[in-house]
Design a protein around this motif. Structure first.
Motif, PDB file in Angstrom:
ATOM      1  N   UNK A 136     -15.725 126.091 -38.550  1.00  8.94           N
ATOM      2  CA  UNK A 136     -16.351 127.380 -38.220  1.00  8.94           C
ATOM      3  C   UNK A 136     -16.453 127.586 -36.715  1.00  8.94           C
ATOM      4  N   UNK A 137     -16.861 126.553 -36.002  1.00  9.60           N
ATOM      5  CA  UNK A 137     -16.973 126.687 -34.545  1.00  9.60           C
ATOM      6  C   UNK A 137     -15.614 126.887 -33.894  1.00  9.60           C
ATOM      7  N   UNK A 138     -14.631 126.088 -34.315  1.00  9.50           N
ATOM      8  CA  UNK A 138     -13.306 126.209 -33.713  1.00  9.50           C
ATOM      9  C   UNK A 138     -12.617 127.516 -34.081  1.00  9.50           C
ATOM     10  N   UNK A 139     -12.975 128.089 -35.219  1.00 11.37           N
ATOM     11  CA  UNK A 139     -12.377 129.367 -35.626  1.00 11.37           C
ATOM     12  C   UNK A 139     -13.094 130.559 -35.008  1.00 11.37           C
ATOM     13  N   UNK A 140     -14.126 130.313 -34.235  1.00 11.04           N
ATOM     14  CA  UNK A 140     -14.867 131.439 -33.649  1.00 11.04           C
ATOM     15  C   UNK A 140     -14.292 131.848 -32.303  1.00 11.04           C
ATOM     16  N   UNK A 141     -13.010 131.629 -32.099  1.00 14.20           N
ATOM     17  CA  UNK A 141     -12.344 132.039 -30.873  1.00 14.20           C
ATOM     18  C   UNK A 141     -12.006 133.532 -30.851  1.00 14.20           C
ATOM     19  N   UNK A 142     -12.226 134.221 -31.944  1.00 17.10           N
ATOM     20  CA  UNK A 142     -11.881 135.638 -32.049  1.00 17.10           C
ATOM     21  C   UNK A 142     -12.490 136.494 -30.941  1.00 17.10           C
ATOM     22  N   UNK A 143     -13.767 136.309 -30.574  1.00 14.47           N
ATOM     23  CA  UNK A 143     -14.300 137.123 -29.474  1.00 14.47           C
ATOM     24  C   UNK A 143     -13.532 136.935 -28.160  1.00 14.47           C
ATOM     25  N   UNK A 144     -13.110 135.715 -27.865  1.00 14.39           N
ATOM     26  CA  UNK A 144     -12.329 135.478 -26.657  1.00 14.39           C
ATOM     27  C   UNK A 144     -10.982 136.189 -26.756  1.00 14.39           C
ATOM     28  N   UNK A 174     -17.174 140.638 -34.084  1.00 17.15           N
ATOM     29  CA  UNK A 174     -17.364 139.606 -33.075  1.00 17.15           C
ATOM     30  C   UNK A 174     -18.786 139.040 -33.153  1.00 17.15           C
ATOM     31  N   UNK A 175     -19.753 139.921 -33.310  1.00 12.79           N
ATOM     32  CA  UNK A 175     -21.150 139.509 -33.427  1.00 12.79           C
ATOM     33  C   UNK A 175     -21.350 138.612 -34.649  1.00 12.79           C
ATOM     34  N   UNK A 176     -20.848 139.048 -35.798  1.00  7.65           N
ATOM     35  CA  UNK A 176     -21.018 138.257 -37.017  1.00  7.65           C
ATOM     36  C   UNK A 176     -20.237 136.941 -36.970  1.00  7.65           C
ATOM     37  N   UNK A 177     -19.103 136.927 -36.290  1.00  8.68           N
ATOM     38  CA  UNK A 177     -18.359 135.684 -36.112  1.00  8.68           C
ATOM     39  C   UNK A 177     -19.214 134.653 -35.383  1.00  8.68           C
ATOM     40  N   UNK A 178     -19.835 135.083 -34.300  1.00 10.39           N
ATOM     41  CA  UNK A 178     -20.665 134.170 -33.515  1.00 10.39           C
ATOM     42  C   UNK A 178     -21.923 133.757 -34.267  1.00 10.39           C
ATOM     43  N   UNK A 224     -22.815 129.960 -35.485  1.00 12.15           N
ATOM     44  CA  UNK A 224     -24.117 129.360 -35.135  1.00 12.15           C
ATOM     45  C   UNK A 224     -24.798 128.787 -36.384  1.00 12.15           C
ATOM     46  N   UNK A 225     -24.729 129.496 -37.502  1.00 10.17           N
ATOM     47  CA  UNK A 225     -25.330 128.989 -38.745  1.00 10.17           C
ATOM     48  C   UNK A 225     -24.635 127.706 -39.205  1.00 10.17           C
ATOM     49  N   UNK A 226     -23.310 127.683 -39.130  1.00 10.79           N
ATOM     50  CA  UNK A 226     -22.583 126.460 -39.523  1.00 10.79           C
ATOM     51  C   UNK A 226     -22.930 125.306 -38.587  1.00 10.79           C
TER      52      UNK A 226
END
Length: 191
Positions: A149-157, A178-182, A186-188
């Motif tokens: 989950x953390x590594x896949x949260x590169x979408x905002x960048x 982008x907000x929900x991705x982050x 954070x939850x994961x």
């Protein structure tokens, strides 16, 4: 099934979905084929290709974690991962009679492509190699689901870089995503 999308200069206005049963009562797979221009991938929509990507990345993350749990170090796992990549890629990309993907051409060698495109692709691979190694290291010490989950949260960048350099449109939906991705990452990370 019929999916409607807003028409744009790059995507068709509608896509047709077909349902294919899996053997032995294993459910079914829904394939979406674009009608008209755009999209790419031999008539398969970007949405279907993204779905395949999600499934394969999920499998990839699981198998990589399994390899480290069963005794490989992060560096050994990353090396074996890339060996698998380089063995598999020629098989997947083998010449065939299928049409090439959007943006590509079946004429001429890849060296005839613009040099800045070749450099961008090479740098993408280099970034991917380093990211893969850091992800392998993270996976050794963390839960695969949290690391994934953390590594896949590169979408905002990606969104910010594409908006700045490629002038891609930033919409309210993309900002919300982008907000929900982050938030999801954070939850994961806190689990």
């Amino acid at each position: 099934l019929w999916f409607n999308q807003p028409a744009s200069s790059h995507h068709s206005a509608a896509m047709v979905a077909t349902q294919t049963p899996l053997p032995a009562g294993g459910g079914s797979v829904v394939a979406v084929a674009g009608q008209g221009g755009g999209g790419g991938g031999g008539g398969t929509s970007w949405l279907v290709n993204s779905g395949y990507c999600v499934l394969l990345y999920g499998l990839w993350e699981f198998l990589a974690k399994l390899a480290t749990v069963r005794g490989l170090s992060a560096s050994e796992e990353a090396i074996m991962n890339k060996i698998g990549f380089f063995v598999g890629m020629p098989l997947i990309m083998a010449p065939s009679s299928a049409p090439s993907s959007a943006g590509g051409s079946s004429q001429g060698s890849w060296l005839s492509r613009p040099k800045d495109a070749i450099l961008a692709s090479f740098l993408s691979g280099l970034a991917s190699a380093f990211a893969s190694l850091f992800q392998s290291r993270a996976r050794v010490g963390g839960d695969a689901s949290a690391v994934s989950a953390l590594c896949a949260s590169y979408t905002p960048l990606t969104l910010l870089l594409c908006a700045l350099f490629l002038k891609e449109k930033v919409t309210k939906n993309k900002l919300l995503g982008m907000f929900f991705t982050l938030i999801g990452a954070a939850f994961f990370a806190r689990s």
